[in-house]
Every structure is written in C-alpha cells, then in structure tokens.
Scaffold this active site. Structure first.
Site, mmCIF file in Angstrom:
data_model
loop_
_atom_site.group_PDB
_atom_site.id
_atom_site.type_symbol
_atom_site.label_atom_id
_atom_site.label_comp_id
_atom_site.label_asym_id
_atom_site.label_seq_id
_atom_site.Cartn_x
_atom_site.Cartn_y
_atom_site.Cartn_z
ATOM 1 N N GLY A 218 11.162 -56.828 3.775
ATOM 2 C CA GLY A 218 10.523 -56.789 4.905
ATOM 3 C C GLY A 218 11.307 -56.160 6.038
ATOM 4 N N GLY B 157 13.386 -56.939 13.444
ATOM 5 C CA GLY B 157 13.761 -56.319 14.615
ATOM 6 C C GLY B 157 14.693 -55.275 14.689
ATOM 7 C CG PHE B 158 18.150 -55.889 15.121
ATOM 8 C CD1 PHE B 158 18.543 -55.723 16.205
ATOM 9 C CD2 PHE B 158 17.887 -57.535 14.940
ATOM 10 C CE1 PHE B 158 18.772 -56.305 17.366
ATOM 11 C CE2 PHE B 158 17.941 -58.217 15.976
ATOM 12 C CZ PHE B 158 18.482 -57.692 17.248
ATOM 13 N N GLY B 159 15.998 -53.739 11.570
ATOM 14 C CA GLY B 159 16.132 -52.772 10.599
ATOM 15 C C GLY B 159 15.333 -53.559 9.299
ATOM 16 C CB VAL C 68 15.666 -57.365 5.166
ATOM 17 C CG1 VAL C 68 16.640 -58.383 4.445
ATOM 18 C CG2 VAL C 68 15.937 -57.249 6.703
ATOM 19 C CE LYS D 260 18.163 -57.910 9.344
ATOM 20 N NZ LYS D 260 17.644 -58.652 10.496
ATOM 21 C CG ASP E 66 15.498 -61.628 18.721
ATOM 22 O OD1 ASP E 66 14.542 -61.870 19.670
ATOM 23 O OD2 ASP E 66 15.371 -60.592 18.055
#
Ligand SMILES: *[C@@H]1O[C@H](CO)[C@@H](O)[C@H](O)[C@H]1NC(C)=O
Ligand SMILES: *[C@@H]1O[C@H](CO)[C@@H](O)[C@H](O)[C@H]1NC(C)=O
Ligand SMILES: *[C@@H]1O[C@H](CO)[C@@H](O)[C@H](O)[C@H]1NC(C)=O
Ligand SMILES: *[C@@H]1O[C@H](CO)[C@@H](O)[C@H](O)[C@H]1NC(C)=O
Ligand SMILES: *[C@@H]1O[C@H](CO)[C@@H](O)[C@H](O)[C@H]1NC(C)=O
Length: 676
Positions: A359, A362-364, A366, A381, A478
């Site tokens: 999936g 928010g940051f990249g 996985v 990730k 977050d």
C-alpha cells in the site's frame, strides 16, 4: 461502409481542403447526425486538457509526465450525444486508441478511457482512484461514469486480479469481468499475454452494441488487425447508467508513487459506426534517451561495433553496480546493525515487485518482504527525499527512535539509503492498517466494541510510552486510523512515529512546516508550527471518534453540518442523541449497558482531547487512567465545547456546577488558568 462515406466526402471538398485536413490529422464526420472524430496523432487537436495533460510538439497526447502522484485528463472539447432523445436508449458506439506507458523505476497507475457527464475532476484523487474518483464517491451510483481501465497496479480494495489488467468500470473501480492484458490469436484462439508497461505502442478497441447491450474490449499490438475474439465481453446496459443525453469522452491517468508517463498517440471515436485509425499517420514516441543510431552512421562500421560492445559491457557492469548502489557516508558507521544493505532489501522484496506492494502511506510505498537470514517478515517503506539537507539529523533521529520498544508500537528494525530514497524496515503487521476495517465498506471483517476498545487502549499505551516513558519525548505528529496497524492478534500498534520529522528538517521544500493530515491537525499548530504532546492528544481525540463512529474526520459526502466529525458528534450530544453516532457495524454489543457507558465515555473523551483550546485537553496520563476506569470523566455539558461562547460558558459552567469542579482533576487547573 464507413470508408466509402469517407471518400464521398473527400471528393466533394476542394483539393485544398484535403491538404488542410491532412495537415490537421483530424477528421470530423457528421453525416446524418452520426457523430465521430479521428485523431491520427494530435497535432493541432483541440482537446480540453487539465492537470499534467498536454499535447507535445510531436502531436502526442501526454497525460502525465513522470512527476509523482499527479493526474492528467484530456477530453474531447464538446459533448457527444449518446442518445437520440432524452428518453431514447444509449446508441451503439465504438472507439479505438493507441497508447504507451513509460516508466522509470516501477510503473505508476494506468490509463482509463472515460465517458462522463462532467470534465471537472478537481475533486478526484490520483493513484488507485485513477484520477476519476476519490475515496468518498468511488462506487457511488450517482457518478454516472463509464470507464475502461488499463491498470498496472494490483489494488485489493477494488478486487484487482493482477498488476497488468484491463477492466470495464461503472461508477467505481471494481471492474466487471477484468482480464489480464493480451489478446486471443485469430489462428488458434490461444491467449497471448501483453505487458501494459512495455514501452511500445498498443491499441485498444471499445465497442458497445446497443441492441445486445454488450460491451466488448479488445487489445492488440499496434499496427495489427483487430483480433476477432474480444478480450472482455460483458453485458452492460448503458441506458441504465448514463444520466445525460450528452456526455464527454476522454482519458484520465495518474502517475502514482513512481515516476511514469502515459501517452495516447491516436484516437478515433464513432457513434453508430466503426472507429478507425490510419496507422501510418499515428506518431511514435521519440526514443527516450540519447542520439541513437546517428553516432554509428558517423563511424566506420567495424569500429562502431567494437565501440558499442565495449560500451555495452561497461554499461552492463555499471548497471549491475547501480542497481544495488546505495549511499553510505562516514557518519553512518556508528549505526552498525540498524543499517541494511540495499541489496538485502531488494532481494527480500523480490526487487520491489508489485506483487509485494502492500500500500502507499503518507510518506511512501510499503512493500512486504522476507529476510532469509533472520527468517522474519518485514515491511519496507520507501520514502523519497529530494534533497540531502537534514538527512543526517533525520537518520540519527530515526535510528535513535528505533530503539524505542513497546508492544503497541510498530518496531523499526533499521534503514537503508539510496540517492533520493530512504528505506525504512519495520516489523510486518499481518492485519494491515485499521482504517481498512473502519472505512472500507467492502471489508468482510467488522470490529465489535471489545476489539475496538482494546485497540484504543493499545494505541493510548503506545502514545503514553512515547510521551512519558521512554528516555526522550517523542511527538508522533500523525496519529490517525491509517497509521494504526493491527498485528496477528488484532492488537493496535502505532506506526510511523517520528517520520513527520523528515519534512520538519526542511528536506522537502514543497511541504509547509505544518505536518500532519487535514482533519487531525490541532488549530494552534497552524499558528505556532510547533508540534507538542498536546497536538498529538488532539489527533488522538479525532482517532477515538473515528474508531467509535466509523467515519473519517472530514467527509465531504455528507451535508455541510455533518461533514466535520467533531461538530456532528457534538451536535448529537446537544440533542442528547450521542448514541446515534455509534458505528452500526459495532453490532448489538452496544446494547449492553456497560458497553454503552464505555462508548459514551470514549466519545466524550474524543471531543475533550480534540478540544480547540489546548489547555482544556487532558494529557495521555489522564487518558490512560480514564480508559482504565481509574478516574471518571467529570460531568460536562456540551456547551463546554461551543467555540463561539467559550469564555462565558466556562464561567457559567463553573458557577452552575461547582460541586463537580473537584472531579475535574486535570481540567480544573487548565481551565481556571485559561478562563481567568
Ligand atoms: C476548442 O473547442 C471549444 C469547444 O468547441 C471552443 O470553444 C474553442 O474555441 C476551441 N478552441 C480552438 C483553439 O479551436
Ligand atoms: C511536467 O509538468 C510539470 C508541470 O506542468 C512541469 O513543471 C515539469 O517541468 C514537467 N516535466 C517534464 C519532464 O516535462
Ligand atoms: C471544478 O470544480 C471545483 C469545485 O468542485 C471548482 O472550485 C472549480 O472552479 C471547477 N473548475 C472549473 C474549471 O470549472
Ligand atoms: C452518493 O453521492 C450522493 C451525491 O453526492 C450522496 O448524496 C450519497 O450519500 C452518496 N451515496 C453513498 C452511498 O455514499
Ligand atoms: C436497457 O435499459 C433501458 C432503460 O432501463 C431499457 O429501456 C431497455 O429495454 C434495456 N435494454 C435491454 C436490451 O435490456
């Protein structure tokens, strides 16, 4: 025959007109009301493009241009009459187009041919929604959108069959009868596989027959005859799906987390007739790199062969090296075991193939993987960072935070670094993220109250540990349902902690310094830009409401007064109907009186934690005590939350409710202090 019609027209118009049409590469046929158009290449074509889409000087429609997470749309500028009258049925139509997908590392998402009542897709989102839908409206029958997707990502949310498929979509992205890309050979009916991301021209035909209400989708290599047997043939009665008589036709595409470009090279559309392209006039893509054969012409053949083979060999060596090349600097020596080699991660994830894609967060993106040496499953990730500025501090911090250990945190095992990319290795969480269970209508598993309450308690324990128990204070920044992961026992575990710091160090100039997710960000953060324990508590409060109500913090699909989750819950409380906010999927466990009390408490605690005023919010220590039943929530009136009349309310509240002031333990100090 259609060809005949075409020739008649050409004989009737003056020679100059022929030349003119030829230059334009565009023919619009309007005989007897039967509408159609053909773009053998798009030079001079008048399309309505938005996002990244544009027409290149070579006459190629470029939907996306290699930038990440963006989208592009291109539509024929006028509507097409799909019905003869308002009450008539949708007419037969056919369309064919030539496309190419080019990618650098991994392919992004695909291309879709779209028939839609609107061309404004400003509210659509990229990635898996293909730039056509968003998470709120996907699958909604009020969309009235028909699409044929050429999808290069397997998305379990939409029951995608593989990473290379074609599908017919109505109003959403769960395809009717999807099929792996390819064609059935005419000679023997054998299926020939095609790879959508091969950098070559491919052709697709979409044919709708009004009489049999049959939709056929066929694909093949460019320049070959259309295979007789369609790839997909599904019964669809479009008269039931199209709301309007007149609809727009065009394309949508999105790049996703990787650099990729999507091109359409030719397109023909015809109502009640056959759409056709003139192959010789469809442009081809300019080669992606280098001057190509020019060099070899200048050199004598022999020397060029020698030269090329030398270059080839050198390239091979360099490429092999580059494939596994990583950045390693002196300062990283101290991190010893936390540092993974890129090669190990590459092999663990089978080269980051899409089959291992779990999936995109928010940051990249996985990827799941398996480390053979330690026999552990991991999640890797890939976080892109454009500049190297601040990366040293960030890695130091990540490694340091990686030493934090708690059963309700997703353990960071280590990291690796390449140019513009940081890879973080985490423990593998077999049940994925919580948001799937809460918001995904198609999720077969629902969580009852006991499971939800356990997850809430777990997450609060994890956050408490980060705020108070570990050697240094870690602000998560977050907290939200999608950052809570579930292990094999369905324990809630907080992931991604500390990651927001990456942007805080200024390594990404495109993001502002307020990091977090819309709907979860405490209001003072916009002023101070300083994340604190209290801003974490705010997001945690929103998280509590999400878990109980099964709704997202901001949901534009609801009416204005119900759109903001906190407001909605608060209004229900004022009407003394807070129980109506409980997610119906919790089931009848909520009939239990004890459970009903717990739910009521968690909802109110959620509101208190996400209170607009920082000083009113409890801290995680209080939260834990409340959740464990060690202390009780003070009697509160919903007016305590009214933003407009807050000051007077606090005063009235205390005047009328003196006796409960002592219960207020944590509230008293803070409120009296503010309300002075
Ligand atoms: C393109 O088509 C639109 C819609 O028909 C029209 O309004 C516009 O003037 C056209 N633009 C050009 C440059 O022909
Ligand atoms: C892609 O489009 C963006 C926005 O239009 C532009 O800034 C960028 O230079 C383009 N990149 C390429 C490779 O054309
Ligand atoms: C598209 O719709 C949005 C709101 O849904 C609106 O703000 C925007 O102006 C529209 N764009 C165009 C070009 O009409
Ligand atoms: C579908 O969209 C309409 C209009 O936007 C909205 O009123 C309705 O609630 C949506 N339905 C679902 C199931 O989301
Ligand atoms: C398709 O749907 C329309 C509208 O519901 C209906 O009138 C028509 O008979 C249907 N056609 C077929 C072939 O079922």
């Amino acid at each position: 025959m259609d060809d005949d019609k075409h020739y008649h027209r050409l004989f009737l118009v003056p020679i100059l007109m022929i030349i003119f049409l030829d230059l334009l590469s565009t023919v619009v046929v309007c005989d007897g009301g039967e509408f159609g158009f053909t773009f053998n290449g798009f030079s001079g074509a008048n399309l309505s493009c938005d996002g990244m889409a544009d027409i290149t000087p070579e006459g190629i429609l470029r939907l996306t241009n290699a930038t990440k997470n963006l989208m592009g749309h291109a539509f024929y500028p006028e509507t097409v009459a799909f019905r003869r009258s308002v009450i008539g049925n949708v007419l037969s139509f056919s369309t064919t187009f030539v496309f190419t997908i080019r990618y650098t590392q991994m392919s992004g998402h695909g291309i879709a041919f779209v028939v839609s009542p609107k061309t404004n897709f400003s509210t659509a989102t990229p990635n898996q929604y293909l730039g056509i839908f968003n998470s709120f409206n996907v699958g909604n029958s009020t969309n009235h959108i028909f699409a044929v997707e050429l999808d290069t990502i397997k998305n379990p949310e939409f029951e995608d069959i593989d990473t290379n498929h074609v599908g017919v979509d109505l109003n959403g992205l769960t395809s009717l009868d999807p099929h792996t890309a390819g064609f059935y050979r005419d000679e023997d009916g054998v299926f020939v596989h095609m790879n959508l991301i091969d950098p070559e021209r491919m052709q697709v035909w979409v044919d709708y027959d009004a009489e049999s209400t049959q939709m056929d989708v066929t694909m093949s290599r460019f320049g070959t005859v259309k295979p007789k047997k369609p790839l997909i043939s599904v019964p669809v009665n479009l008269s039931r799906f199209f709301s309007e008589t007149d609809m727009y036709v065009g394309f949508s595409s999105t790049t996703g987390p990787f650099l990729s470009s999507h091109y359409v090279l030719g397109w023909s559309f015809q109502i009640e007739g056959k759409s056709e392209l003139v192959f010789s006039r469809v442009p081809s893509l300019p080669s992606s790199r280098g001057p190509g054969p020019f060099l070899t012409i200048c050199l004598p053949i022999i020397s060029s062969v020698t030269f090329l083979s030398l270059v080839g060999f050198a390239l091979f060596v360099v490429m092999t090296k580059m494939k596994f090349s990583e950045l390693k600097e002196d300062w990283e020596k101290d991190y010893g075991t936390s540092r993974f080699s890129y090669k190990v991660l590459y092999e663990a994830t089978n080269g980051f193939v899409q089959g291992n894609f779990l999936g995109s967060g928010g940051f990249g993106s996985v990827y799941g993987g398996f480390l053979p040496t330690s026999k552990t499953k991991v999640a890797v990730k890939r976080v892109s960072h454009e500049s190297r500025q601040g990366i040293k501090e960030f890695v130091a911090e990540i490694v340091s935070i990686g030493r934090a250990r708690h059963r309700n945190l997703v353990q960071l095992l280590g990291y690796s670094r390449r140019k513009r990319e940081l890879l973080l290795v985490y423990e593998y969480m077999s049940n994925g993220s919580l948001d799937k269970f809460l918001f995904d209508q198609s999720s077969p598993v629902t969580l009852d109250w006991y499971q939800r309450f356990r997850i809430i308690k777990g997450v609060s324990a994890g956050l408490f540990y980060l705020h108070y128990e570990w050697e240094q204070v870690v602000i998560h920044r977050d907290i939200k349902a999608s950052n809570v992961l579930l292990d094999s026992d369905m324990n809630g575990r907080l992931g991604d902690f500390g990651l927001a710091r990456l942007y805080d160090h200024g390594s990404d100039p495109h993001t502002t310094h307020v990091v977090g997710t819309t709907g979860y960000v405490a209001p003072e953060l916009f002023k101070t830009c300083k994340a604190t324990k209290s801003t974490d508590v705010f997001s945690f409060g929103i998280f509590l409401l999400e878990v109980v109500t099964g709704r997202r913090p901001l949901d534009p699909s609801f009416a204005a007064e119900e759109m903001i989750l906190t407001e909605w819950v608060l209004e229900a409380w004022k009407r003394d109907e807070i129980g109506l906010c409980v997610d119906p999927k919790i089931g009848n466990s909520s009939n239990d009186e004890l459970v009903a009390e717990e739910i009521d408490m968690v909802l109110k605690l959620g509101l208190l934690c996400s209170h607009r005023l920082e000083s009113v919010r409890p801290n995680m220590r209080h939260v834990i005590q409340l959740l464990n039943g060690d202390i009780r929530l003070p009697k509160m009136s919903p007016c305590l939350f009214d933003s407009k009349s807050f000051k007077t309310t606090v005063k009235d509240y205390y005047d009328s409710d003196r006796q409960s002031v002592n219960d207020l333990n944590f509230l008293t100090d803070s409120i009296l202090f503010t309300g002075r």
